[in-house]
Design a protein around this motif. Structure first.
Motif, PDB file in Angstrom:
ATOM      1  N   LEU A 151       0.851  -1.277  -0.036  1.00 22.54           N
ATOM      2  CA  LEU A 151      -0.160  -0.006  -0.036  1.00 22.54           C
ATOM      3  C   LEU A 151       0.821   1.279  -0.114  1.00 22.54           C
ATOM      4  CD1 LEU A 151      -2.848   1.416   0.361  1.00 22.54           C
ATOM      5  CD2 LEU A 151      -2.537   1.384   2.782  1.00 22.54           C
ATOM      6  N   CYS A 155       1.353   4.180  -2.859  1.00 20.68           N
ATOM      7  CA  CYS A 155       0.797   5.484  -2.709  1.00 20.68           C
ATOM      8  C   CYS A 155       1.893   6.690  -2.446  1.00 20.68           C
ATOM      9  CB  CYS A 155       0.050   5.531  -1.424  1.00 20.68           C
ATOM     10  SG  CYS A 155      -1.550   4.790  -1.313  1.00 20.68           S
ATOM     11  N   ARG A 161      -3.607  10.611  -0.255  1.00 21.83           N
ATOM     12  CA  ARG A 161      -3.914   9.501  -0.866  1.00 21.83           C
ATOM     13  C   ARG A 161      -3.925   8.408  -0.062  1.00 21.83           C
ATOM     14  NH1 ARG A 161      -1.183   5.884  -5.400  1.00 21.83           N
ATOM     15  NH2 ARG A 161      -3.143   4.606  -5.735  1.00 21.83           N
ATOM     16  N   LEU A 162      -2.897   8.345   0.493  1.00 23.55           N
ATOM     17  CA  LEU A 162      -2.753   6.861   1.581  1.00 23.55           C
ATOM     18  C   LEU A 162      -3.961   7.060   2.636  1.00 23.55           C
ATOM     19  CD1 LEU A 162      -0.969   4.641   2.366  1.00 23.55           C
ATOM     20  CD2 LEU A 162       0.456   6.311   3.792  1.00 23.55           C
ATOM     21  N   ASN A 164      -7.015   8.237   2.334  1.00 28.21           N
ATOM     22  CA  ASN A 164      -8.291   8.005   1.497  1.00 28.21           C
ATOM     23  C   ASN A 164      -8.124   6.410   1.481  1.00 28.21           C
ATOM     24  OD1 ASN A 164      -9.413  10.308   1.597  1.00 28.21           O
ATOM     25  ND2 ASN A 164      -8.304  11.060  -0.322  1.00 28.21           N
ATOM     26  N   GLU A 165      -6.822   6.013   0.712  1.00 25.59           N
ATOM     27  CA  GLU A 165      -7.106   4.316   0.587  1.00 25.59           C
ATOM     28  C   GLU A 165      -7.390   3.486   1.761  1.00 25.59           C
ATOM     29  OE1 GLU A 165      -7.220   3.368  -2.619  1.00 25.59           O
ATOM     30  OE2 GLU A 165      -6.472   4.690  -3.657  1.00 25.59           O
ATOM     31  N   LYS A 168     -10.825   3.570   2.464  1.00 28.55           N
ATOM     32  CA  LYS A 168     -11.553   2.831   1.630  1.00 28.55           C
ATOM     33  C   LYS A 168     -11.521   1.298   1.945  1.00 28.55           C
ATOM     34  CE  LYS A 168      -9.722   2.204  -2.534  1.00 28.55           C
ATOM     35  NZ  LYS A 168      -9.524   2.665  -4.025  1.00 28.55           N
ATOM     36  N   LEU A 169     -10.319   0.854   2.265  1.00 25.82           N
ATOM     37  CA  LEU A 169      -9.820  -0.621   2.729  1.00 25.82           C
ATOM     38  C   LEU A 169     -10.578  -0.888   4.174  1.00 25.82           C
ATOM     39  CD1 LEU A 169      -6.044  -0.746   1.303  1.00 25.82           C
ATOM     40  CD2 LEU A 169      -7.797  -2.282   0.775  1.00 25.82           C
ATOM     41  N   VAL A 183      -5.249  -5.127  -1.269  1.00 26.72           N
ATOM     42  CA  VAL A 183      -4.480  -4.205  -1.774  1.00 26.72           C
ATOM     43  C   VAL A 183      -4.278  -4.031  -3.080  1.00 26.72           C
ATOM     44  CG1 VAL A 183      -2.252  -2.773  -1.677  1.00 26.72           C
ATOM     45  CG2 VAL A 183      -3.486  -3.945   0.505  1.00 26.72           C
ATOM     46  N   VAL A 187      -6.382  -0.919  -5.057  1.00 29.33           N
ATOM     47  CA  VAL A 187      -5.568   0.354  -4.858  1.00 29.33           C
ATOM     48  C   VAL A 187      -4.596   0.474  -6.319  1.00 29.33           C
ATOM     49  CG1 VAL A 187      -3.822   1.736  -3.734  1.00 29.33           C
ATOM     50  CG2 VAL A 187      -5.171   0.367  -2.184  1.00 29.33           C
ATOM     51  N   ASN A 188      -4.862   1.621  -6.871  1.00 30.75           N
ATOM     52  CA  ASN A 188      -3.996   1.747  -8.107  1.00 30.75           C
ATOM     53  C   ASN A 188      -2.505   2.238  -7.798  1.00 30.75           C
ATOM     54  OD1 ASN A 188      -6.123   0.963  -9.810  1.00 30.75           O
ATOM     55  ND2 ASN A 188      -6.990   3.131  -9.853  1.00 30.75           N
ATOM     56  N   SER A 189      -1.395   1.609  -8.384  1.00 29.52           N
ATOM     57  CA  SER A 189      -0.284   2.202  -8.092  1.00 29.52           C
ATOM     58  C   SER A 189       0.039   3.354  -8.673  1.00 29.52           C
ATOM     59  CB  SER A 189       0.748   1.053  -8.578  1.00 29.52           C
ATOM     60  OG  SER A 189       1.312   1.206  -9.898  1.00 29.52           O
TER      61      SER A 189
END
Length: 199
Positions: A151, A155, A161-162, A164-165, A168-169, A183, A187-189
């Motif tokens: 993750l 990010c 961004r971290l 928010n991800e 979401k997770l 992950v 999560v998009n890299s």
């Protein structure tokens, strides 16, 4: 008191600013003397008036000045007014710069010398891992170490961004620990994102 918050890591600098505001509101419940001013389009006389007007409620003022470095005229007036700023023991003045501040400027040097200043630099890899781990703990969600590492790789040091991800997770996986597959699927890299920007 003068406080100076600045730096590239705007996530943590804004968190710190919010902490200051919340502490002020605990003591001063009505919040009538909490003043936020965006200095980019502000007139220095408005600030001067706020500083020199005595509060009817005998409350200390918390004055937050955003982006003072982006208004050269306002910044010059602040420098001319610096002795009054130093003599003001009644109010708390917070200078908040959303990002880097120019350390070559005279006003930066004045603030660095005469304020409680804090620079928020981007977190290193181990610091980002620690940050992410604490964020998951806040939500009461477990994450496997390899998933956590992936993750943070995805990010980078972008804490907005971290965060928010992680939210979401955490919302997705309540009952069991988040694993590497979760992950990779959700999560998009950052690398993929950069490739799409260049195409």
């Amino acid at each position: 008191m003068i406080i100076f918050l600045y730096g590239e890591d705007t996530f943590r600098s804004k968190q710190k600013l919010q902490e200051i505001v919340e502490e002020y509101k605990k003591v001063h419940k009505n919040g009538l003397n909490l003043i936020v001013m965006d200095c980019q389009g502000a007139d220095f006389d408005d600030l001067k008036r706020e500083l020199e007007t005595v509060s009817m409620f005998k409350e200390k003022k918390l004055i937050i000045l955003k982006s003072a470095f982006l208004n050269a005229e306002f910044e010059k007036s602040l420098l001319d007014y610096k002795n009054s700023l130093l003599e003001d023991k009644e109010n708390t003045i917070v200078f908040f710069e959303d990002g880097k501040a120019d350390s070559r400027k005279s006003f930066f040097k004045f603030l660095e010398k005469n304020s409680k200043s804090q620079e928020f630099k981007p977190l290193s890899w181990p610091q980002s891992l620690t940050f992410a781990k604490k964020e998951f703990e806040k939500y009461g969600v477990k994450i496997q170490s390899e998933a956590l590492e992936q993750l943070v790789i995805f990010c980078g040091s972008d804490l907005w961004r971290l965060s928010n991800e992680i939210k979401k997770l955490a919302a997705f996986k309540i009952d069991s620990a988040i694993d590497l597959k979760d992950v990779e699927q959700m999560v998009n890299s950052e690398i993929e994102t950069d490739i799409f920007k260049t195409i």
